[in-house]
Design a protein around this motif. Structure first.
Motif, PDB file in Angstrom:
ATOM      1  N   GLU A  40       0.491  -1.279   0.242  1.00  0.00           N
ATOM      2  CA  GLU A  40      -0.308  -0.367  -0.057  1.00  0.00           C
ATOM      3  C   GLU A  40       0.916   1.241   0.106  1.00  0.00           C
ATOM      4  OE1 GLU A  40      -3.568   2.613   0.300  1.00  0.00           O
ATOM      5  OE2 GLU A  40      -3.525  -0.076  -0.384  1.00  0.00           O
ATOM      6  N   PHE A  41       1.760   1.308   0.827  1.00  0.00           N
ATOM      7  CA  PHE A  41       3.040   2.657   0.595  1.00  0.00           C
ATOM      8  C   PHE A  41       3.312   2.621  -0.690  1.00  0.00           C
ATOM      9  CE2 PHE A  41       3.881   1.247   4.776  1.00  0.00           C
ATOM     10  CZ  PHE A  41       2.508   1.871   6.090  1.00  0.00           C
ATOM     11  N   LYS A  42       3.565   1.482  -1.270  1.00  0.00           N
ATOM     12  CA  LYS A  42       4.314   1.961  -2.657  1.00  0.00           C
ATOM     13  C   LYS A  42       3.183   2.197  -3.550  1.00  0.00           C
ATOM     14  CE  LYS A  42       5.969  -1.466  -4.704  1.00  0.00           C
ATOM     15  NZ  LYS A  42       6.297  -3.305  -4.717  1.00  0.00           N
ATOM     16  N   THR A  43       1.807   1.712  -3.529  1.00  0.00           N
ATOM     17  CA  THR A  43       0.909   2.772  -4.357  1.00  0.00           C
ATOM     18  C   THR A  43       0.797   3.866  -3.673  1.00  0.00           C
ATOM     19  OG1 THR A  43      -0.533   0.668  -4.436  1.00  0.00           O
ATOM     20  CG2 THR A  43      -0.944   2.738  -4.626  1.00  0.00           C
ATOM     21  N   ILE A  44       0.839   4.217  -2.588  1.00  0.00           N
ATOM     22  CA  ILE A  44       0.941   5.805  -1.423  1.00  0.00           C
ATOM     23  C   ILE A  44       2.032   6.890  -2.181  1.00  0.00           C
ATOM     24  CG2 ILE A  44       0.863   7.324   0.093  1.00  0.00           C
ATOM     25  CD1 ILE A  44      -0.564   4.894   1.546  1.00  0.00           C
ATOM     26  N   MET A  45       3.566   6.103  -2.651  1.00  0.00           N
ATOM     27  CA  MET A  45       4.840   6.654  -3.061  1.00  0.00           C
ATOM     28  C   MET A  45       3.785   7.619  -4.635  1.00  0.00           C
ATOM     29  SD  MET A  45       8.289   6.097  -2.514  1.00  0.00           S
ATOM     30  CE  MET A  45       9.622   7.037  -2.688  1.00  0.00           C
ATOM     31  N   GLU A  46       3.940   6.265  -4.979  1.00  0.00           N
ATOM     32  CA  GLU A  46       4.221   6.688  -6.363  1.00  0.00           C
ATOM     33  C   GLU A  46       2.824   7.642  -6.611  1.00  0.00           C
ATOM     34  OE1 GLU A  46       3.105   2.642  -7.866  1.00  0.00           O
ATOM     35  OE2 GLU A  46       5.053   2.310  -7.788  1.00  0.00           O
ATOM     36  N   ARG A  47       1.970   7.837  -6.036  1.00  0.00           N
ATOM     37  CA  ARG A  47       0.066   8.091  -6.200  1.00  0.00           C
ATOM     38  C   ARG A  47       1.071  10.137  -5.554  1.00  0.00           C
ATOM     39  NH1 ARG A  47      -2.876   6.489  -2.449  1.00  0.00           N
ATOM     40  NH2 ARG A  47      -4.080   5.489  -3.776  1.00  0.00           N
ATOM     41  N   LYS A  48       1.842  10.254  -4.656  1.00  0.00           N
ATOM     42  CA  LYS A  48       2.458  11.456  -4.349  1.00  0.00           C
ATOM     43  C   LYS A  48       3.451  12.136  -5.054  1.00  0.00           C
ATOM     44  CE  LYS A  48       1.983  11.313   0.834  1.00  0.00           C
ATOM     45  NZ  LYS A  48       0.952  12.537   1.000  1.00  0.00           N
ATOM     46  N   ILE A  49       4.683  11.210  -5.402  1.00  0.00           N
ATOM     47  CA  ILE A  49       5.524  11.277  -6.522  1.00  0.00           C
ATOM     48  C   ILE A  49       4.894  12.586  -7.785  1.00  0.00           C
ATOM     49  CG2 ILE A  49       7.110  10.614  -7.576  1.00  0.00           C
ATOM     50  CD1 ILE A  49       8.234   8.808  -5.591  1.00  0.00           C
ATOM     51  N   ALA A  50       3.635  11.697  -7.971  1.00  0.00           N
ATOM     52  CA  ALA A  50       2.475  12.112  -9.598  1.00  0.00           C
ATOM     53  C   ALA A  50       1.569  12.930  -9.101  1.00  0.00           C
ATOM     54  CB  ALA A  50       1.693  11.101  -9.861  1.00  0.00           C
ATOM     55  N   ALA A  51       2.051  13.814  -8.147  1.00  0.00           N
ATOM     56  CA  ALA A  51       1.569  14.501  -7.784  1.00  0.00           C
ATOM     57  C   ALA A  51       2.341  16.063  -7.520  1.00  0.00           C
ATOM     58  CB  ALA A  51       0.336  14.484  -6.572  1.00  0.00           C
ATOM     59  N   LEU A  52       3.942  15.382  -7.934  1.00  0.00           N
ATOM     60  CA  LEU A  52       4.771  16.431  -7.117  1.00  0.00           C
ATOM     61  C   LEU A  52       4.313  17.789  -7.892  1.00  0.00           C
ATOM     62  CD1 LEU A  52       8.000  14.668  -6.396  1.00  0.00           C
ATOM     63  CD2 LEU A  52       6.226  16.677  -4.039  1.00  0.00           C
ATOM     64  N   PRO A  53       4.686  19.496  -7.318  1.00  0.00           N
ATOM     65  CA  PRO A  53       4.475  20.019  -8.422  1.00  0.00           C
ATOM     66  C   PRO A  53       5.412  20.014  -9.236  1.00  0.00           C
ATOM     67  CG  PRO A  53       4.886  20.793  -6.697  1.00  0.00           C
ATOM     68  CD  PRO A  53       4.702  19.600  -6.109  1.00  0.00           C
ATOM     69  N   GLU A  54       5.551  20.853 -10.047  1.00  0.00           N
ATOM     70  CA  GLU A  54       6.420  20.886 -11.817  1.00  0.00           C
ATOM     71  C   GLU A  54       7.138  21.967 -10.988  1.00  0.00           C
ATOM     72  OE1 GLU A  54       7.297  23.400 -16.179  1.00  0.00           O
ATOM     73  OE2 GLU A  54       4.793  23.358 -14.926  1.00  0.00           O
ATOM     74  N   ARG A  55       7.238  22.907 -10.343  1.00  0.00           N
ATOM     75  CA  ARG A  55       8.404  23.677  -9.504  1.00  0.00           C
ATOM     76  C   ARG A  55       8.132  23.185  -8.064  1.00  0.00           C
ATOM     77  NH1 ARG A  55       6.544  29.369 -12.462  1.00  0.00           N
ATOM     78  NH2 ARG A  55       7.712  28.450 -15.210  1.00  0.00           N
ATOM     79  N   VAL A  56       9.304  22.819  -7.079  1.00  0.00           N
ATOM     80  CA  VAL A  56       9.205  22.969  -6.060  1.00  0.00           C
ATOM     81  C   VAL A  56      10.251  24.213  -5.381  1.00  0.00           C
ATOM     82  CG1 VAL A  56       9.321  20.840  -6.520  1.00  0.00           C
ATOM     83  CG2 VAL A  56      11.294  21.494  -5.891  1.00  0.00           C
ATOM     84  N   ARG A  57       9.532  23.870  -4.298  1.00  0.00           N
ATOM     85  CA  ARG A  57      10.684  24.931  -3.381  1.00  0.00           C
ATOM     86  C   ARG A  57      12.424  25.600  -3.983  1.00  0.00           C
ATOM     87  NH1 ARG A  57       9.830  26.038   2.774  1.00  0.00           N
ATOM     88  NH2 ARG A  57      11.993  27.302   2.230  1.00  0.00           N
ATOM     89  N   LEU A  58      12.840  26.252  -3.622  1.00  0.00           N
ATOM     90  CA  LEU A  58      14.559  26.477  -4.273  1.00  0.00           C
ATOM     91  C   LEU A  58      14.781  26.070  -2.455  1.00  0.00           C
ATOM     92  CD1 LEU A  58      14.963  30.032  -5.790  1.00  0.00           C
ATOM     93  CD2 LEU A  58      15.352  27.812  -6.788  1.00  0.00           C
ATOM     94  N   TRP A  59      14.417  26.343  -2.273  1.00  0.00           N
ATOM     95  CA  TRP A  59      15.331  25.543  -0.496  1.00  0.00           C
ATOM     96  C   TRP A  59      15.309  23.709  -0.888  1.00  0.00           C
ATOM     97  CZ3 TRP A  59      15.122  22.279   3.229  1.00  0.00           C
ATOM     98  CH2 TRP A  59      16.127  22.620   4.591  1.00  0.00           C
ATOM     99  N   THR A  60      14.693  23.422  -1.733  1.00  0.00           N
ATOM    100  CA  THR A  60      14.882  21.844  -1.447  1.00  0.00           C
ATOM    101  C   THR A  60      15.299  21.903  -2.425  1.00  0.00           C
ATOM    102  OG1 THR A  60      12.592  21.371  -1.156  1.00  0.00           O
ATOM    103  CG2 THR A  60      13.160  19.873  -2.710  1.00  0.00           C
ATOM    104  N   ILE A  61      15.245  22.048  -4.022  1.00  0.00           N
ATOM    105  CA  ILE A  61      16.451  21.759  -5.040  1.00  0.00           C
ATOM    106  C   ILE A  61      17.892  22.735  -4.788  1.00  0.00           C
ATOM    107  CG2 ILE A  61      16.971  22.673  -7.814  1.00  0.00           C
ATOM    108  CD1 ILE A  61      13.555  23.908  -7.376  1.00  0.00           C
ATOM    109  N   GLU A  62      18.137  23.174  -3.891  1.00  0.00           N
ATOM    110  CA  GLU A  62      19.591  24.325  -3.742  1.00  0.00           C
ATOM    111  C   GLU A  62      20.469  23.022  -2.816  1.00  0.00           C
ATOM    112  OE1 GLU A  62      18.312  28.777  -5.248  1.00  0.00           O
ATOM    113  OE2 GLU A  62      18.959  28.125  -3.284  1.00  0.00           O
TER     114      GLU A  62
END
Length: 404
Positions: free
Chosen positions: A12-34
């Motif tokens: 079930e966690f595998k499905t939840i993680m796949e769902r969350k990754i698919a829902a990640l926004p196109e742009r995420v916080r610069l703090w995360t990227i950098e």
């Protein structure tokens, strides 16, 4: 849960993680990227920060970019009620995963002991955990501090907000060191700063219904997080905390009357101080003390809502909102922030440490905060809202907010 139930949960966690990754926004916080470009992501890490600041996105983003096979799950998932996360994570490792991501870790029974045992028993695996409250209130963190790196996610800067809105990456501002501006403060930039002050400190604003989401997060913080750390909390205690938030949002002088609150809510001063400290730790309040104030039981010199945008949501006091922003910005930059003992000399005293901004040869500076006509008084610098360009001893608030 028996082994079969745990294995079913892992699927079930595998499905939840796949769902969350698919829902990640196109742009995420610069703090995360950098973050990983500035330092290596720890093998064992506990990430803290305000609810809604993007911790889950940070962990998922790095999970899919670090080349490791990792599995995400949240400790507040109902299927894990009363389940020890050590049992879950150990089975995940035995299924061939390189690491686990455990969100909202404090919801798990014996979470501290479980994290310690995972580190000791699986030294070659990655264990990343997140939580929305500060670690210092918890029992058993002494051993964890030697095993896990604690990483604090700040609230979102104006520089990050500009990236989400425009896609442009501007330089970090260092107004105490350089007169160079990272961006020209034209009408568009200043208009975006007005939006940032109202809803830009946490990235979920992009999902819509910002005010409703903010109030829901505040309610969960008070009603779900605080009771973990306050023994014998009552329904009246929960109502008292809501009253404190409402009072501070409207107050022109950011303080509370301890004796009046205790009398009105039939609560002892010790209990009130305990509630305030926990509200500070879980990201509901920001307590500012006088320098060298070592009192264990105190309401501080000034109390602000930890997320300055909540003043807009609650139609709160503009002056307190500005001070909350400035105190929060300096603290997120790594400075120690204290209330001024003499209001004629400024609102705050900031002391030099390892933050991104440095104070030159001065060990501390007095800071005044206000609108475009705010005078310096006897302070060293004034931070002005509704101002475009810096001037002598004057820093526009938008520029300070470009610090990370």
């Amino acid at each position: 849960m028996d082994k079969t139930e745990i294995l079913e949960a892992i699927e079930e966690f595998k499905t939840i993680m796949e769902r969350k990754i698919a829902a990640l926004p196109e742009r995420v916080r610069l703090w995360t990227i950098e973050y990983s470009s500035k330092k290596t992501l720890p093998k064992n890490m506990i990430l803290t920060g305000l609810r809604g600041s993007g911790k889950s996105t940070f962990l998922l983003y790095h999970a899919i970019h670090n080349g490791k096979k990792m599995l995400y799950f949240s400790a507040d998932n109902p299927i894990l009620a009363n389940e020890n996360i050590y049992n879950i994570a150990s089975q995940i490792f035995l299924k061939g995963y390189d690491g686990v991501i455990i969100d909202e870790v404090h919801f798990s029974r014996e979470w501290s002991r479980s994290l310690k045992s995972l580190y000791d028993d699986f030294p070659d695996r990655l264990v990343w955990a997140s939580d929305s409250s500060s670690i210092i209130l918890r029992e058993g963190t002494g051993d964890l501090s030697r095993r896990y790196v604690f990483v604090h996610m700040p609230f979102m800067s104006f520089r990050e907000f500009l990236f989400l809105e425009t896609g442009n990456v501007y330089d970090v501002a260092r107004p105490f060191e350089s007169a160079e501006l990272p961006v020209k403060p034209d009408a568009k930039i200043l208009s975006l700063f007005e939006q940032y002050k109202n809803h830009g400190t946490r990235p979920f604003y992009t999902e819509g219904n910002y005010e409703e989401r903010s109030l829901a997060i505040l309610e969960k913080t008070l009603n779900s997080d605080v009771p973990f750390f306050v023994p014998s909390i009552t329904h009246d205690n929960l109502r008292l905390m809501s009253a404190v938030v409402g009072t501070l949002s409207q107050a022109s002088i950011p303080r509370i009357q301890v004796n009046s609150l205790c009398a009105d809510w039939s609560v002892s001063a010790d209990k009130l101080y305990q509630l305030l400290e926990v509200m500070n730790a879980v990201g509901a309040l920001r307590i500012i003390r006088f320098q060298n104030d070592k009192k264990a039981k105190s309401a501080g010199a000034k109390l602000f809502l930890a997320d300055p945008c909540l003043y807009s949501v609650l139609r709160g006091n503009l002056g307190s909102k500005r001070e909350s922003f400035v105190a929060g910005l300096f603290q997120e930059l790594g400075f120690s922030v204290y209330a001024s003992r003499n209001e004629t000399e400024g609102d705050f005293v900031i002391t030099k440490n390892t933050g991104n901004l440095q104070l030159g040869t001065n060990p501390s500076l007095k800071i005044e905060v206000g609108g475009r006509d705010k005078v310096l008084k006897k302070s060293d610098w004034v931070i002005r809202d509704n101002m475009d360009y810096p001037a002598d001893k004057v820093i526009p608030m938008w520029l300070l907010a470009m610090g990370w």
